[in-house]
Design an enzyme around this catalytic site. Structure first.
Site, PDB file in Angstrom:
ATOM      1  N   ARG A   1      48.769  45.306  56.633  1.00  0.00           N
ATOM      2  CA  ARG A   1      48.105  44.768  55.540  1.00  0.00           C
ATOM      3  C   ARG A   1      48.948  43.339  55.485  1.00  0.00           C
ATOM      4  O   ARG A   1      48.198  42.317  55.287  1.00  0.00           O
ATOM      5  CB  ARG A   1      48.687  45.600  54.354  1.00  0.00           C
ATOM      6  CG  ARG A   1      48.100  46.868  54.278  1.00  0.00           C
ATOM      7  CD  ARG A   1      48.254  47.543  52.705  1.00  0.00           C
ATOM      8  NE  ARG A   1      49.522  48.070  52.700  1.00  0.00           N
ATOM      9  CZ  ARG A   1      49.776  49.298  53.360  1.00  0.00           C
ATOM     10  NH1 ARG A   1      48.963  50.150  53.838  1.00  0.00           N
ATOM     11  NH2 ARG A   1      51.079  49.796  53.298  1.00  0.00           N
TER      12      ARG A   1
ATOM     13  N   LYS B   1      48.558  38.145  37.024  1.00  0.00           N
ATOM     14  CA  LYS B   1      47.003  38.581  36.852  1.00  0.00           C
ATOM     15  C   LYS B   1      47.309  39.910  36.147  1.00  0.00           C
ATOM     16  O   LYS B   1      48.086  41.071  36.818  1.00  0.00           O
ATOM     17  CB  LYS B   1      46.274  38.408  37.876  1.00  0.00           C
ATOM     18  CG  LYS B   1      44.770  38.563  37.471  1.00  0.00           C
ATOM     19  CD  LYS B   1      43.945  39.052  38.604  1.00  0.00           C
ATOM     20  CE  LYS B   1      44.040  40.465  39.100  1.00  0.00           C
ATOM     21  NZ  LYS B   1      43.112  41.009  39.795  1.00  0.00           N
TER      22      LYS B   1
ATOM     23  N   GLU C   1      42.103  38.717  32.736  1.00  0.00           N
ATOM     24  CA  GLU C   1      40.917  39.180  33.456  1.00  0.00           C
ATOM     25  C   GLU C   1      40.306  40.238  32.656  1.00  0.00           C
ATOM     26  O   GLU C   1      40.420  41.501  32.784  1.00  0.00           O
ATOM     27  CB  GLU C   1      41.235  39.413  34.615  1.00  0.00           C
ATOM     28  CG  GLU C   1      39.856  39.857  35.503  1.00  0.00           C
ATOM     29  CD  GLU C   1      40.251  40.188  37.050  1.00  0.00           C
ATOM     30  OE1 GLU C   1      39.333  40.574  37.757  1.00  0.00           O
ATOM     31  OE2 GLU C   1      41.488  40.331  37.368  1.00  0.00           O
TER      32      GLU C   1
ATOM     33  N   LYS D   1      39.798  34.808  33.233  1.00  0.00           N
ATOM     34  CA  LYS D   1      39.299  34.987  34.379  1.00  0.00           C
ATOM     35  C   LYS D   1      38.100  36.424  33.816  1.00  0.00           C
ATOM     36  O   LYS D   1      38.253  37.395  34.164  1.00  0.00           O
ATOM     37  CB  LYS D   1      39.945  35.688  35.409  1.00  0.00           C
ATOM     38  CG  LYS D   1      39.427  36.270  36.720  1.00  0.00           C
ATOM     39  CD  LYS D   1      40.165  36.743  37.872  1.00  0.00           C
ATOM     40  CE  LYS D   1      39.542  37.024  39.294  1.00  0.00           C
ATOM     41  NZ  LYS D   1      40.553  37.404  40.091  1.00  0.00           N
TER      42      LYS D   1
END
Length: 349
Positions: A44, A134, A184, A226
């Site tokens: 990752r 976020k 978002e 967003k």
């Protein structure tokens, strides 16, 4: 607050956008395994390092959203991810929600979790070098577009209010901690619904989100929104041309997003790179005609990185070709964002 205003403005400057590389460990592991890569912390890290070290990435990308695991990792040379991003002129950000659970007394309506302990986590993330955060809340278009919603079966009003409240509390905590919140609210594309259904749902969601942000005292000048573009469902039999997407998207934003918000960074929502960029270009062209008050850019994930992952497949020898694929997708998205609006009012409305 001046630092937050500068950070928010920097994230949405013309010709640049935000790279979402913040998949959870479980989601990223599934994507790696589908590409034939063993899912480990090292793989990752290597994949996210491939993205961040793409030559010239800072020409098109203003910020990169990372997950908790990646923010704590370093490149192969020992440079922490946040430092490496800054060295490339890219602001490091962090996803802070912890996923979704079912909202009580509803039929499948989800609510985003992660507020418990968030103040302390935000302090740690800022100390690690993050400048923004976020939080994603997910909304179902047909449910949210349905009038009413007080019943257990529908649950739409309850779901919209719960998720909007969570977004607002998160955003307030971010600004308190000195981080710019990316807000978002995603009306997902899943389904066969007409574009008008997405438009009604997006309007309902944005109206509630900004009402809750105001109640929580969030400064709209220091956030980045967003949202989804207003598009048909992914299985709709009635497609929409970019011009229609642009018209419906902008009229929805004008009705519900304060002009003080510095920028709107659209998510791709499952669209591939070329159609997402075509829609973004049409939105910016119409915004220029109508003198819209915001920068309108992108915060794409899969629409930027999928080609790189499929090309790389864990092979170090394929890194350069994979990075070229990412660069091409980023350049296409950045070219769709050239509109520069008039400066926002200096005084908060």
């Amino acid at each position: 607050m001046s630092d937050l205003l500068e950070t928010a403005a920097g994230l949405v400057g013309p010709g640049t956008g935000i790279l979402a590389a913040d998949e959870s460990i479980a989601t990223m592991s599934r994507r790696l395994e589908r590409a034939g890569v063993d899912a480990t912390p090292a793989s990752r890290r290597d994949y996210r390092a491939l993205l961040l070290t793409t030559p010239g990435l800072g020409r098109w990308i203003s910020g990169i959203i990372l997950c908790d695991e990646t923010l704590g990792q370093s490149l192969a040379d020992g440079t922490p991810f946040a430092v490496a991003a800054r060295e490339r002129g890219i602001q490091p950000g962090i996803k802070v929600d912890t996923g979704v659970s079912q909202l009580p007394f509803t039929d499948g309506v989800s609510v985003t979790e992660g507020l418990d302990g968030l103040r302390g986590r935000l302090e740690r993330y800022r100390a690690q070098g993050a400048t923004f955060a976020k939080w994603r809340a997910v909304f179902n278009a047909p449910i949210c577009a349905t009038p009413g919603g007080a019943s257990t079966k529908d649950g739409n009003r309850r779901g919209i209010r719960a998720n909007a409240h969570g977004l607002a509390r998160y955003a307030a905590l971010c600004q308190e901690a000195g981080l710019v919140p990316i807000v978002e609210p995603e009306v997902i594309m899943d389904g066969d619904h007409h574009i008008a259904v997405c438009e009604r749902a997006t309007a309902a969601v944005l109206a509630q989100v900004f009402a809750e942000l105001d109640v929580m005292g969030v400064d709209p000048r220091a956030i980045v929104l967003k949202p989804n573009m207003v598009v048909p469902g992914s299985f709709s039999e009635t497609p929409a041309a970019p011009a229609e997407v642009a018209r419906r998207t902008l009229q929805t934003l004008r009705a519900h997003v304060p002009p003080a918000v510095p920028g709107i960074a659209f998510l791709s929502g499952g669209q591939r790179n070329e159609p997402a960029c075509a829609n973004l270009r049409a939105i910016n062209e119409l915004a220029a005609e109508e003198a819209a008050p915001w920068h309108l850019t992108f915060s794409f994930g899969r629409a930027l990185v999928d080609d790189a992952l499929v090309t790389w497949q864990g092979d170090p020898g394929a890194t350069a070709v994979a990075q070229a694929a990412l660069a091409a997708n980023c350049a296409r998205a950045a070219a769709a964002h050239r509109y520069t609006p008039e400066p926002a009012p200096a005084v908060r409305p």
